[in-house]
Design an enzyme around this catalytic site. Sequence first.
Site, mmCIF file in Angstrom:
data_model
loop_
_atom_site.group_PDB
_atom_site.id
_atom_site.type_symbol
_atom_site.label_atom_id
_atom_site.label_comp_id
_atom_site.label_asym_id
_atom_site.label_seq_id
_atom_site.Cartn_x
_atom_site.Cartn_y
_atom_site.Cartn_z
ATOM 1 N N ASP A 135 11.271 10.164 -15.892
ATOM 2 C CA ASP A 135 12.527 9.483 -16.224
ATOM 3 C C ASP A 135 13.760 9.965 -15.451
ATOM 4 O O ASP A 135 14.855 9.440 -15.624
ATOM 5 C CB ASP A 135 12.791 9.599 -17.736
ATOM 6 C CG ASP A 135 12.806 11.053 -18.208
ATOM 7 O OD1 ASP A 135 12.851 11.965 -17.349
ATOM 8 O OD2 ASP A 135 12.767 11.282 -19.435
ATOM 9 N N ARG A 200 13.644 22.330 1.330
ATOM 10 C CA ARG A 200 12.452 23.098 0.922
ATOM 11 C C ARG A 200 11.383 23.021 2.003
ATOM 12 O O ARG A 200 11.478 22.172 2.897
ATOM 13 C CB ARG A 200 11.880 22.467 -0.362
ATOM 14 C CG ARG A 200 12.876 22.373 -1.475
ATOM 15 C CD ARG A 200 12.705 21.038 -2.232
ATOM 16 N NE ARG A 200 13.808 20.855 -3.178
ATOM 17 C CZ ARG A 200 13.763 21.228 -4.441
ATOM 18 N NH1 ARG A 200 12.668 21.736 -4.920
ATOM 19 N NH2 ARG A 200 14.817 21.073 -5.210
ATOM 20 N N ASP A 270 6.916 22.632 -2.542
ATOM 21 C CA ASP A 270 8.144 21.857 -2.786
ATOM 22 C C ASP A 270 9.163 22.694 -3.563
ATOM 23 O O ASP A 270 10.308 22.283 -3.710
ATOM 24 C CB ASP A 270 7.832 20.563 -3.547
ATOM 25 C CG ASP A 270 7.021 20.809 -4.812
ATOM 26 O OD1 ASP A 270 5.929 21.395 -4.702
ATOM 27 O OD2 ASP A 270 7.480 20.444 -5.907
#
Length: 521
Positions: A135, A200, A270
Amino acid sequence: MSLKLQIKDTFNKELPADPILENTRRKVLNACFSYASPRKPSNPSLVHFSPEMIETIGVLEAPESQKFLDIVSGNEVLPNTMPYAMCYGGHQFGHWAGQLGDGRAINLMEVEHNGKSWALQLKGAGETPYSRTADGLAVLRSSIREYLCSEAMFHLGVPTTRALSLVLTGDEVLRDVMYDGNPAHEKGAIVCRVAPSFIRFGNFEILAAQEDNVTLKALVDYTIKYQFPHLGKPSKSTYLKFFKEVAVRSMEMVIHWQRVGFVHGVMNTDNLSILGLTIDYGPYGWLEDYDLGWTPNTTDSANKRYRFGTQPEIVQWNLFKLANAIYPLIEEAAILQDILREYQEEVEVAYLEMMKSKVGLFETDTDDKTLLAELETVLQLSETDMTIFFRLLAQVKRDAISDALEVIRASFYKPEEIKGGIETQWLAWFKKYEQRLQKEKKRDSERAEQMNLVNPKYVLRNYMAQMAIDTADKGDYDLLNELFNILKKPYEEQPDHEKWFAKRPEWARNKVGCSMLSCSS
Ligand code: AMP
Ligand code: MG
């Protein structure tokens, strides 16, 4: 009226953008980011802000102002900015996961202050093209954990992203905390994170996976230009120096983690910053009893890939993935491999030096490695609190080693277990420590002083964060504020706050949020 920040965007101005502007979930190709606007919160309110960060980035508006709240809650986007979500991929728990990206982080802008530039990012400000099935939101629980811990880490001297503010959105967010079919509504929150850059390892990996060497080169060149300018103009040799520096910085970061007892919990590629900053505070935890095999992340409980003791090794594994990603620009595998090998050698040396500093050894002795390995063995014979042990060890006197076990006794969770073979092993270790201390030039008081600079007295124990969450959830931010302030001086004696220099209480041993955490956030 503006926040009077010196806005100077570079990432979204110099790197290729995803041409699609709609906020739909999709695969993004040949781009470093997608434009994305924060979602409007229904009733935002400020929970906390970091005065240091206000000053660091040069916020001239009062942090209590409506304007400040509007910006850090995503209610308003400054007219001269173009918020965006970064595209990155990653290896999750050892496997290539493909595109991930900022699923719930939206970069607002970059600002310049006092000759430094900072990226501001809202975590939990709604969906982006990278939200996949989730979400885009964050809850108060996880936001407090990130907010408190990132600032605490900074004050511990650990390289980290920072936190500017914590707000409630006024919206409810559904979360199944332990993924056991018991979802509940929690308060939605947003942390405004700050770092020189949020790039990253995964930002490079996704482009390599797409075999898009043009965008890959653009991103590497951009990163060097703004974050590693001392390395010089783009060339193969500059790229190698870049990789070496990322390796060194990542090593320094993880050695600090081992020093203070921080377990990240999700060291996927990540979640590794190209700047060697601790990033993405999720199911992290602080080591209480010294257990090299401990991980706070229940999602990783089967394999314990990211347990405390393997963190330095995992950094190397992640560097290997980064080396693969930038290889097309270098095409010299042997030199990249040399750097990875050097990492392994250097991390061992750095670890030994760090551990020596924790026990107050400054001279060189060939047996130090053995002495410290033996310490790690005795520390794990019976539950021993890491923070309390090293802090009390500073009080051990060279000429009164027979008292040593008494001096550190308060660090044992089960003092009744310190008898028989366990006691013998402890006494044997202290005997060796005593002999080794004879070779030190520093007096007891000097040694203690130095040790207290590397062994924190106050860390954000898992139960402390949980207590702050429980009270904040009821609208009481006093404990949050108290912890925030105590953790600004982690190495100092704070007699008024001595109660936080204590072992984890028994009620917290197996409590969700204290010893068991999931990725749900
Ligand atoms: P993590 O390993 O928890 O840092 O997150 C892995 C990926 O999941 C990243 O791409 C995140 O942006 C994404 N993610 C995590 N939580 C959410 C969320 N609530 N909504 C959308 N994306 C999320
Ligand atoms: Mg992440």
